[in-house]
Scaffold this active site. Structure first.
Site, PDB file in Angstrom:
ATOM      1  N   SER A  87      11.566  12.255   5.581  1.00 18.08           N
ATOM      2  CA  SER A  87      10.562  13.160   5.009  1.00 18.08           C
ATOM      3  C   SER A  87      10.437  14.476   5.758  1.00 18.08           C
ATOM      4  O   SER A  87       9.696  15.358   5.330  1.00 18.08           O
ATOM      5  CB  SER A  87       9.200  12.472   4.999  1.00 18.08           C
ATOM      6  OG  SER A  87       8.702  12.321   6.302  1.00 18.08           O
ATOM      7  N   THR A 199       5.666  14.292   4.922  1.00 14.04           N
ATOM      8  CA  THR A 199       5.297  15.487   5.689  1.00 14.04           C
ATOM      9  C   THR A 199       4.633  14.983   6.949  1.00 14.04           C
ATOM     10  O   THR A 199       4.111  13.871   6.969  1.00 14.04           O
ATOM     11  CB  THR A 199       4.268  16.328   4.890  1.00 14.04           C
ATOM     12  OG1 THR A 199       4.843  16.728   3.660  1.00 14.04           O
ATOM     13  CG2 THR A 199       3.795  17.549   5.666  1.00 14.04           C
ATOM     14  N   ARG A 227      12.096  25.664  -4.142  1.00 16.35           N
ATOM     15  CA  ARG A 227      10.682  25.232  -4.220  1.00 16.35           C
ATOM     16  C   ARG A 227      10.100  25.160  -2.808  1.00 16.35           C
ATOM     17  O   ARG A 227      10.689  24.588  -1.893  1.00 16.35           O
ATOM     18  CB  ARG A 227      10.595  23.859  -4.887  1.00 16.35           C
ATOM     19  CG  ARG A 227       9.170  23.281  -4.978  1.00 16.35           C
ATOM     20  CD  ARG A 227       8.817  22.370  -3.821  1.00 16.35           C
ATOM     21  NE  ARG A 227       7.552  21.671  -4.014  1.00 16.35           N
ATOM     22  CZ  ARG A 227       6.953  20.941  -3.077  1.00 16.35           C
ATOM     23  NH1 ARG A 227       7.500  20.824  -1.881  1.00 16.35           N
ATOM     24  NH2 ARG A 227       5.812  20.334  -3.313  1.00 16.35           N
ATOM     25  N   VAL A 228       8.950  25.773  -2.635  1.00 18.33           N
ATOM     26  CA  VAL A 228       8.237  25.707  -1.366  1.00 18.33           C
ATOM     27  C   VAL A 228       6.889  25.057  -1.639  1.00 18.33           C
ATOM     28  O   VAL A 228       6.197  25.440  -2.581  1.00 18.33           O
ATOM     29  CB  VAL A 228       8.071  27.125  -0.771  1.00 18.33           C
ATOM     30  CG1 VAL A 228       7.071  27.118   0.360  1.00 18.33           C
ATOM     31  CG2 VAL A 228       9.414  27.654  -0.286  1.00 18.33           C
ATOM     32  N   GLY A 229       6.535  24.071  -0.853  1.00 17.93           N
ATOM     33  CA  GLY A 229       5.264  23.372  -1.057  1.00 17.93           C
ATOM     34  C   GLY A 229       4.135  23.996  -0.264  1.00 17.93           C
ATOM     35  O   GLY A 229       4.147  25.191   0.051  1.00 17.93           O
ATOM     36  N   ASP A 230       3.160  23.169   0.078  1.00 21.97           N
ATOM     37  CA  ASP A 230       1.986  23.659   0.795  1.00 21.97           C
ATOM     38  C   ASP A 230       2.210  23.797   2.299  1.00 21.97           C
ATOM     39  O   ASP A 230       1.541  24.589   2.963  1.00 21.97           O
ATOM     40  CB  ASP A 230       0.792  22.726   0.554  1.00 21.97           C
ATOM     41  CG  ASP A 230       1.090  21.285   0.981  1.00 21.97           C
ATOM     42  OD1 ASP A 230       2.273  20.876   0.963  1.00 21.97           O
ATOM     43  OD2 ASP A 230       0.132  20.563   1.323  1.00 21.97           O
ATOM     44  N   THR A 250      -0.944  16.218   3.850  1.00 23.83           N
ATOM     45  CA  THR A 250       0.309  15.649   3.353  1.00 23.83           C
ATOM     46  C   THR A 250       0.078  15.233   1.902  1.00 23.83           C
ATOM     47  O   THR A 250      -1.052  15.008   1.489  1.00 23.83           O
ATOM     48  CB  THR A 250       0.745  14.411   4.168  1.00 23.83           C
ATOM     49  OG1 THR A 250      -0.256  13.394   4.032  1.00 23.83           O
ATOM     50  CG2 THR A 250       0.937  14.727   5.641  1.00 23.83           C
ATOM     51  N   GLY A 251       1.169  15.111   1.164  1.00 27.92           N
ATOM     52  CA  GLY A 251       1.042  14.713  -0.241  1.00 27.92           C
ATOM     53  C   GLY A 251       1.453  15.835  -1.174  1.00 27.92           C
ATOM     54  O   GLY A 251       2.165  16.764  -0.758  1.00 27.92           O
ATOM     55  N   GLY A 253       1.970  18.940  -2.639  1.00 28.62           N
ATOM     56  CA  GLY A 253       1.648  20.270  -2.152  1.00 28.62           C
ATOM     57  C   GLY A 253       1.100  21.203  -3.205  1.00 28.62           C
ATOM     58  O   GLY A 253       0.206  22.014  -2.921  1.00 28.62           O
TER      59      GLY A 253
HETATM   60  N1  GLY Z   1       3.090  18.353   1.183  1.00 27.05           N
HETATM   61  C1  GLY Z   1       4.478  18.549   1.209  1.00 27.05           C
HETATM   62  C2  GLY Z   1       5.015  19.206   0.036  1.00 27.05           C
HETATM   63  O1  GLY Z   1       4.447  19.128  -1.038  1.00 27.05           O
HETATM   64  O2  GLY Z   1       6.065  19.809   0.156  1.00 27.05           O
END
Ligand code: GLY
Length: 353
Positions: A87, A199, A227-230, A250-251, A253
């Site tokens: 992860s 994460t 793609r970029v998450g949170d 985490t989770g 994003g």
């Molecule tokens: N929280 C990690 C993501 O969504 O990339």
């Protein structure tokens, strides 16, 4: 008298100022007392459950006098460098093209600085690159090719981050992604065809009241390239205010970005909420801002999202959308409480069915 006033004491003092002003007393005589928050006697670190080794390492390093950001990054590096953690960092699950793209961000409370990298390829430790952005640039976020070039300029080594395990998982996903594509299906693997969002977030505070936070991830497995998450978004993946505390997530994003959840959690703490209540309140906002396609018939989210928080006094907490299934174990989080590291149960909004 305690030098650790409660919120009620503080509000009482503020109310007194207003009342005094109404009586026409001189302004200097009305000034509210400075609020002094007593930091923890020993370092405290809180993280997502996969950060159990990280909180222990960070806590020990801070005990030896290391800066809180340096220690937090050393803590999450354990997962980044671990090929068995799919992860985060090296061995993270790749995007739909089979390329590992990593995101990370960090904040250093005492200096009020922040750094982040997004969609970084070929570098095992994005948390360290994010720290270098914080330390050595006038910017906050570098992405893609530019982030890699920046890392290489500081001597980071470019490596293939895809381990055999994560490559096999990607091949199975690609073969089973649809009935009408040109890839012949292979027997499904219940774990590996799922879309995990692993994460690690880690926040720590030392006995001087200095706070730092860091979040690092390989993001959503099989994501659309780019793609970029949170995690690399300051205020979403993590946030730190040295006067208040730090929080991270985490989770899923995308659901966090919409509410700036780490910032919101710290802001709830600023207004007097405990870390656990602050995390729960942020999750209520997440549910309220979730589009209908991501809600079940009872209006509950169809995804998981967790927040972790510590305040300047060293009080900590964490919350998840869902608790345990009957007879099972729900979300947990990792804590170093100044003496030992252990896992604790997250608070949650809903029972899982
Ligand atoms: N929280 C990690 C993501 O969504 O990339």
């Amino acid at each position: 008298m305690s030098d650790h006033p409660s919120r009620r004491d503080f509000l009482g003092a503020a109310t007194g100022v207003a009342a005094g002003a109404a009586l026409g007393l001189p302004r200097a005589a009305l000034a509210a007392p400075a609020v002094h928050i007593r930091p923890p006697a020993r370092p405290v670190a809180v993280a997502s459950a996969n950060g159990i080794r990280g909180v222990e390492r960070a806590g020990q390093l801070v005990s030896q006098g290391m800066d809180t950001l340096d220690a937090a990054v050393e803590g999450v590096k354990i997962q980044e460098l671990d090929p068995d953690d799919t992860s985060v960092g090296y061995g993270g699950l790749p995007n739909e093209m089979g390329v590992v793209q990593l995101d990370a961000s960090c904040m250093h409370g005492p200096s009020k600085r922040a750094g982040a990298v997004g969609a970084l390829e070929g570098i095992k430790t994005p948390s360290v690159v994010a720290k270098y952005v914080l330390l050595y640039t006038n910017h906050i976020m570098l992405v893609g090719e530019g982030a890699k070039r920046f890392a290489l300029s500081y001597g980071f080594t470019e490596e293939d981050l895809l381990t055999e395990r994560s490559r096999q998982a990607w091949l199975r996903w690609r073969a089973n992604r649809g009935a009408s594509d040109d890839w012949l299906d292979v027997p499904a693997d219940a774990d590996l065809v799922a879309r995990p969002t692993g994460t690690i977030n880690l926040n720590c505070v030392n006995p001087n009241g200095e706070i730092s936070s860091v979040t690092t991830t390989s993001g959503l497995a099989w994501k659309i390239p780019g793609r970029v998450g949170d995690s690399p978004i300051i205020g979403a993946g993590q946030y730190c205010d040295n006067d208040v505390g730090a929080a991270g997530s985490t989770g899923r994003g995308e659901s966090n970005i919409k509410v700036c959840g780490a910032f919101l959690t710290v802001d709830h703490m600023r207004r007097g909420m405990s870390p656990t209540d602050a995390a729960l309140e942020t999750l209520r906002r997440v549910v309220a801002t979730t589009e209908p396609r991501l809600l079940d018939p009872e209006g509950r989210p169809t995804f998981d999202l967790n927040f972790y928080a510590v305040n300047a006094r060293g009080e900590f907490g964490a919350a998840a959308i869902y608790g345990a299934r009957a007879g099972g174990r729900g979300s947990q989080f990792a804590v170093f409480d100044g003496e030992t590291a252990g896992l604790r149960d997250c608070a949650y909004l809903y029972e899982r069915r």
